[in-house]
Scaffold this active site. Structure first.
Site, PDB file in Angstrom:
ATOM      1  N   ASP A  47     -13.706  -4.473  -1.659  1.00 48.21           N
ATOM      2  CA  ASP A  47     -13.472  -4.157  -0.239  1.00 48.21           C
ATOM      3  C   ASP A  47     -14.788  -4.262   0.544  1.00 48.21           C
ATOM      4  O   ASP A  47     -15.425  -3.244   0.823  1.00 48.21           O
ATOM      5  CB  ASP A  47     -12.912  -2.745  -0.097  1.00 48.21           C
ATOM      6  CG  ASP A  47     -11.560  -2.588  -0.752  1.00 48.21           C
ATOM      7  OD1 ASP A  47     -10.620  -3.287  -0.331  1.00 48.21           O
ATOM      8  OD2 ASP A  47     -11.436  -1.789  -1.692  1.00 48.21           O
ATOM      9  N   ASP A  52       0.863  -1.178   0.000  1.00 52.13           N
ATOM     10  CA  ASP A  52       0.000   0.000   0.000  1.00 52.13           C
ATOM     11  C   ASP A  52       0.901   1.230   0.000  1.00 52.13           C
ATOM     12  O   ASP A  52       1.678   1.444   0.929  1.00 52.13           O
ATOM     13  CB  ASP A  52      -0.891   0.018   1.245  1.00 52.13           C
ATOM     14  CG  ASP A  52      -1.921  -1.099   1.236  1.00 52.13           C
ATOM     15  OD1 ASP A  52      -2.219  -1.609   0.150  1.00 52.13           O
ATOM     16  OD2 ASP A  52      -2.421  -1.456   2.317  1.00 52.13           O
TER      17      ASP A  52
END
Length: 526
Positions: free
Chosen positions: A379, A224
């Protein structure tokens, strides 16, 4: 000097970097005459068969390319560069191929996930200079939905098993072509590429280790990436998507350095998620593009990039399409792009109208670059309900009751980094995205993110059984046993982790050593 035929689609940067790492200079085909003047010609093809052939014809490359091939000069086709050598493809009915080899390109018809994505073996059918130094148990990287069916068996160089045995490489004289990607196949791929570039020595026949090859389960390292408070790009990690600790963005290292470390440790793929991408337009986000460029110089496994793959209109009113954004990522070294929040918006519109527009990011990118280039990052979070018919979504019974004892739940998709829930469930989203042309699902879980409690097996099983494309399990890994659990209790093709790798709590080699002999994996050799 090596000449690369770049027809404008896909990631050729990795091919160029791989050739450069072997000490060779590269020049690109800019005119038809450049093909005939080439000393060694490499044709890396990525995308859709019909689009490739239309570009080749428009640029006047077909006839000089055929002349080069017929003169039996050194040629290496890669992936679509193999398929182009045949007469045509089921992917583009009515669109002629080069016809250098008799035969057709057909779509996989197997009870396995398609595209065929990942590391698989090759079985040599005849000796070749390409095999010098290559062991019979080494795996190479594939990503394709179609395979060639030659009518002349004498040209078959290697075969591979994936539900059926298919031809994975051909060779006739000094003309060779492979369905796999040597530039993405780590050290073994570089050996094959080096052998082609040198073109000397006696042909070799690697020993056959197993009568059938096996597709390995992939271990993916995820990074990330976002700017910290000083504006530097860093690798971070959230706990249920919160990346701040004591008010500061967690800094777990530099993106390029960590990617190189994971490549050397044996990661099968590297995924970059630009987690500020939904706010910052990627074409202006030059540091992230530079991260890709620099990573692809030293990392020879597939790279995926996610964040901000969407249509955009800047403050001056200039419109940029998602396809243009994706193209910049591909040209900078990405092999796949990951679409997150914008996939939810696309699916909501399809569910509302009952029909796709043909102009969504998913459809446009897959049409040009192929479905294997489009990953959908989902998600979701659990929402508990008292009964199966409590909501108009895909509800499932769970072995983990809710706070009020609820025995049922559904997985609500979220957008904007998990901060906003939407009225669509994860199973429906995955199905619709597959119909739109996506080639892979990256399945996260907000409830498990950063917990080290293991993957959400109920979620992964539900989504994998609902689609026919590969699924990457994500969120919750805390130990090597969690990887074994997800591969033996679900049909997920890959598993991804971040924090435990970044903090060196678990090593990629440690995970693969536990999996050895229990599920097929690619093991570091030597």
């Amino acid at each position: 000097m090596v000449t690369v035929l770049d027809y404008g689609a896909g990631n050729v940067r990795s091919v160029v970097n791989a050739i450069g790492s072997l000490g060779r200079e590269v020049r690109f085909v800019e005119r038809p005459e450049d093909i005939l003047q080439a000393e060694r010609l490499v044709f890396p093809g990525v995308g859709a068969f019909g689009e490739m052939m239309r570009v080749l014809r428009h640029r006047g490359y077909v006839e000089p390319l055929l002349a080069y091939l017929r003169s039996d000069r050194p040629f290496l086709g890669i992936c679509l560069g193999l398929q182009a050598l045949f007469e045509g493809s089921e992917e583009a009915p009515g669109e002629d191929g080069l016809g250098f080899f008799p035969g057709i390109v057909r779509r996989f018809r197997v009870d396995l996930a398609v595209p065929h994505i990942g590391w698989n073996g090759i079985k040599a059918r005849k000796p070749s200079v390409l095999f010098r130094g290559v062991e019979g148990n080494e795996k190479v990287y594939f990503v394709h939905s179609y395979h060639v069916e030659p009518r002349d068996p004498s040209v078959v160089l290697t075969a591979t098993d994936y539900g059926v045995e298919f031809v994975s490489a051909v060779e006739k004289g000094r003309v060779a072509a492979v369905q796999f990607h040597p530039e993405k196949s780590g050290p073994v791929g570089l050996k094959i590429l080096k052998n082609f570039l040198e073109g000397t020595g006696a042909p070799v026949l690697p020993r056959v280790v197993e009568p059938k090859t096996q597709l390995a389960k992939r271990i993916i390292a995820c990074l990330d990436v976002r700017a910290n408070d000083r504006g530097d790009l860093v690798v971070t990690k959230g706990d249920q998507y919160d990346v701040r600790e004591k008010g500061q963005v967690r800094n777990l290292g530099k993106p390029v350095d960590l990617a190189r470390r994971y490549y050397e440790e044996g990661a099968d793929e590297i995924t970059f998620l630009n987690i500020t991408g939904f706010r910052d337009f990627p074409l202006k986000d030059m540091p992230m593009l530079e991260v890709l460029r620099r990573t692809s110089e030293k990392v020879f496994v597939p790279l995926t990039i996610g964040g901000g793959i969407r249509d955009y209109t800047d403050k001056d009113g200039t419109r940029y399409g998602a396809l243009q954004v994706a193209s910049e990522y591909f040209r900078s070294g990405a092999d796949k792009v990951s679409i997150g929040s914008d996939a939810v918006t696309v699916v909501e519109e399809v569910l509302k109208t009952g029909a796709p527009t043909g102009r969504s990011a998913i459809e446009e990118i897959s049409r040009v670059y192929g479905s294997q280039a489009v990953v959908i990052s989902i998600d979701p979070r659990r929402v508990y309900v008292p009964s199966p018919d409590a909501v108009p979504h895909r509800v499932m019974e769970t072995a983990f009751p809710g706070p009020g004892g609820e025995r049922y739940c559904w997985y609500q998709c979220t957008v904007k980094g998990g901060r906003e829930g939407r009225p669509v469930d994860a199973v429906t989203l995955a199905r619709v995205c597959e119909d739109l042309g996506a080639g892979e699902i990256l399945l996260n879980c907000i409830d498990r993110d950063g917990t080290n409690l293991g993957f959400d097996l109920e979620l992964i099983h539900a989504v994998r059984e609902a689609v026919t494309i590969p699924v990457i399990a994500s969120s919750g890994a805390g130990c090597p046993e969690h990887f074994l659990e997800v591969f033996t209790r679900t049909r997920a093709e890959a598993a991804l982790a971040a924090g435990i790798f970044h903090r060196r709590e678990v090593g990629i080699g440690e995970v693969k050593e536990l999996l050895r002999g229990k599920v097929p994996v690619r093991l570091p050799l030597g």
